[in-house]
Design an enzyme around this catalytic site. Structure first.
Site, PDB file in Angstrom:
ATOM      1  N   GLU A   1     -34.061  -9.715   4.705  1.00  0.00           N
ATOM      2  CA  GLU A   1     -34.799  -9.894   3.443  1.00  0.00           C
ATOM      3  C   GLU A   1     -36.135  -9.176   3.562  1.00  0.00           C
ATOM      4  O   GLU A   1     -36.421  -8.526   4.576  1.00  0.00           O
ATOM      5  CB  GLU A   1     -35.026 -11.386   3.154  1.00  0.00           C
ATOM      6  CG  GLU A   1     -35.928 -12.073   4.177  1.00  0.00           C
ATOM      7  CD  GLU A   1     -36.099 -13.578   3.948  1.00  0.00           C
ATOM      8  OE1 GLU A   1     -35.507 -14.134   3.009  1.00  0.00           O
ATOM      9  OE2 GLU A   1     -36.836 -14.196   4.743  1.00  0.00           O
TER      10      GLU A   1
ATOM     11  N   ASP B   1     -45.693 -13.877   1.377  1.00  0.00           N
ATOM     12  CA  ASP B   1     -44.969 -12.725   0.833  1.00  0.00           C
ATOM     13  C   ASP B   1     -45.901 -11.735   0.123  1.00  0.00           C
ATOM     14  O   ASP B   1     -45.664 -11.349  -1.037  1.00  0.00           O
ATOM     15  CB  ASP B   1     -43.900 -13.189  -0.177  1.00  0.00           C
ATOM     16  CG  ASP B   1     -43.001 -14.289   0.375  1.00  0.00           C
ATOM     17  OD1 ASP B   1     -42.666 -14.233   1.564  1.00  0.00           O
ATOM     18  OD2 ASP B   1     -42.623 -15.183  -0.413  1.00  0.00           O
TER      19      ASP B   1
HETATM   20  O1  FUB Z   1     -41.059 -17.108  -0.103  1.00  0.00           O
HETATM   21  C1  FUB Z   1     -39.683 -17.364  -0.223  1.00  0.00           C
HETATM   22  C2  FUB Z   1     -38.891 -16.438   0.624  1.00  0.00           C
HETATM   23  O2  FUB Z   1     -39.267 -16.584   1.985  1.00  0.00           O
HETATM   24  C3  FUB Z   1     -39.103 -14.977   0.347  1.00  0.00           C
HETATM   25  O3  FUB Z   1     -38.472 -14.526  -0.809  1.00  0.00           O
HETATM   26  C4  FUB Z   1     -38.587 -14.400   1.604  1.00  0.00           C
HETATM   27  O4  FUB Z   1     -38.875 -13.053   1.786  1.00  0.00           O
HETATM   28  C5  FUB Z   1     -39.217 -15.313   2.629  1.00  0.00           C
HETATM   29  O5  FUB Z   1     -40.520 -14.921   2.925  1.00  0.00           O
END
Ligand code: FUB
Length: 353
Positions: free
Chosen positions: A252, A42
């Site tokens: 997301e 991320d």
């Molecule tokens: O790293 C945890 C979660 O996985 C992140 O918040 C999302 O964007 C995905 O990458």
């Protein structure tokens, strides 16, 4: 349609091949892991004081079984990295903040971002509170590398995950946030938390897809200034993308960059594993869907940031090249190209662009 699930057959195959060394020989990756000493994911990248800083999640193996809520992403701290230029070796600045130093936090420090204003650096982070509800916190430091000190409470009115802070040319800052499924955004349909809200978005195929949220930040960068709005993604006819549009709708991992005066809202399509972009004329949107710009990486999750460095654009992203495991990821970087018509050139993480 699900292409892969958390704990997919793909990951298992990769792990088996990686174990006997044949996978890394067989697969051609576009770029190599930037950091190999610890697992990182991320990546939110920024230029501060002429250096590149990366604010990633710090993956580790907590031994939690994989599920669709993402419980296996049980991260406990953040490390910040800096590098002088693309190609240089990143410097690990150590633990910038730990779960135990955040008074209201329960578990799972997920994807962070950072911003700078008037001599102070701000670290924005999602973490579940003691009631197991994701909130977004802010911590401050006089150095971009930390250590950071968390505020006593989460940002009032914040929820869900994946904060991405964009500062416009006029100095105003905006936060984009949210993620469905394990990111809990579907539980906030009416601005109030509903623990019984649908587990995913799958039950709402013909309704407008759940939108990422956008809100202006206050001058002190620690509060929301005004109402939280939907960062709506629409098609060419101005109609919102629908819940069933799994190849294209927001899931997301949002990011915002400005190119030629236009606002480029980029995000992960989650269960279909693409990075997609939509373009608008205001930081609040609406954003017109334009297409994918990165094909699925190795691993379930895909999360990115885009920055300009000395006239070239770069995308920071992650995959699971080092471990072959969904929750143990490694950060990468590659160049990103805007075409003359404003479109973004497709990136194939397994080969050419
Ligand atoms: O790293 C945890 C979660 O996985 C992140 O918040 C999302 O964007 C995905 O990458």
């Amino acid at each position: 349609m699900k292409i892969k699930t958390y704990g997919s057959i793909f990951s298992i195959a990769v792990a088996l091949l990686a174990a006997n060394g044949s996978y890394s020989q067989a697969v051609k990756y576009l770029s190599q892991p930037l950091i190999t000493a610890i697992y990182t994911a991320d990546p939110s990248a920024h230029i501060f004081g002429g250096k590149i800083y990366i604010y990633p999640s710090h993956d580790y193996d907590a031994g939690v079984p994989e599920n669709d809520n993402g419980d296996h992403f049980a991260m406990r701290d953040y490390h910040i990295f800096s590098l002088d230029s693309i190609g240089a070796k990143p410097v690990d600045h150590g633990v910038a903040i730990d779960l135990k130093d955040i008074p209201w936090a329960g578990r799972q420090l997920w994807a962070p971002d950072a911003a700078y204003k008037n001599g102070t650096y701000y670290l924005y982070f999602p973490v579940k509170d003691k009631q197991d509800v994701f909130r977004i916190g802010v911590a401050t430091s006089k150095s971009p590398a930390g250590p950071f000190k968390a505020e006593a409470e989460p940002i009032a009115g914040s929820y869900s995950i994946d904060p991405a802070v964009f500062t416009d040319d006029d100095g105003a800052s905006y936060m984009y946030f949210g993620g469905i499924w394990g990111g809990q955004l579907q539980r906030w349909a009416n601005g109030k938390y509903d623990a019984n809200g649908s587990k995913t978005d799958l039950q709402k195929d013909d309704a407008p897809a759940i939108s990422c949220r956008v809100v202006k930040l206050s001058k002190d960068m620690k509060h929301f200034d005004g109402a939280v709005k939907d960062a709506l993604v629409v098609d060419d006819n101005g109609k919102p993308l629908l819940g069933k549009d799994h190849d294209t709708r927001f899931f997301e991992g949002s990011w915002m960059h400005k190119f030629n005066g236009k606002y480029y809202f980029t995000y992960s399509t989650g269960d279909t594993h693409f990075l997609a972009y939509a373009v608008g004329t205001s930081p609040f949107g609406p954003f017109t869907y334009k297409g994918h710009f990165m094909l699925p990486v190795q691993g379930w999750t895909t999360h990115h940031s885009i920055i300009e460095i000395k006239g070239k654009w770069y995308i920071f992203y992650h995959d699971t090249q080092l471990s072959g495991k969904t929750h143990l990821r490694n950060v990468k970087v590659t160049e990103l190209h805007h075409n003359a018509d404003g479109s973004i050139e497709m990136i194939d993480p397994f080969g050419g662009k």
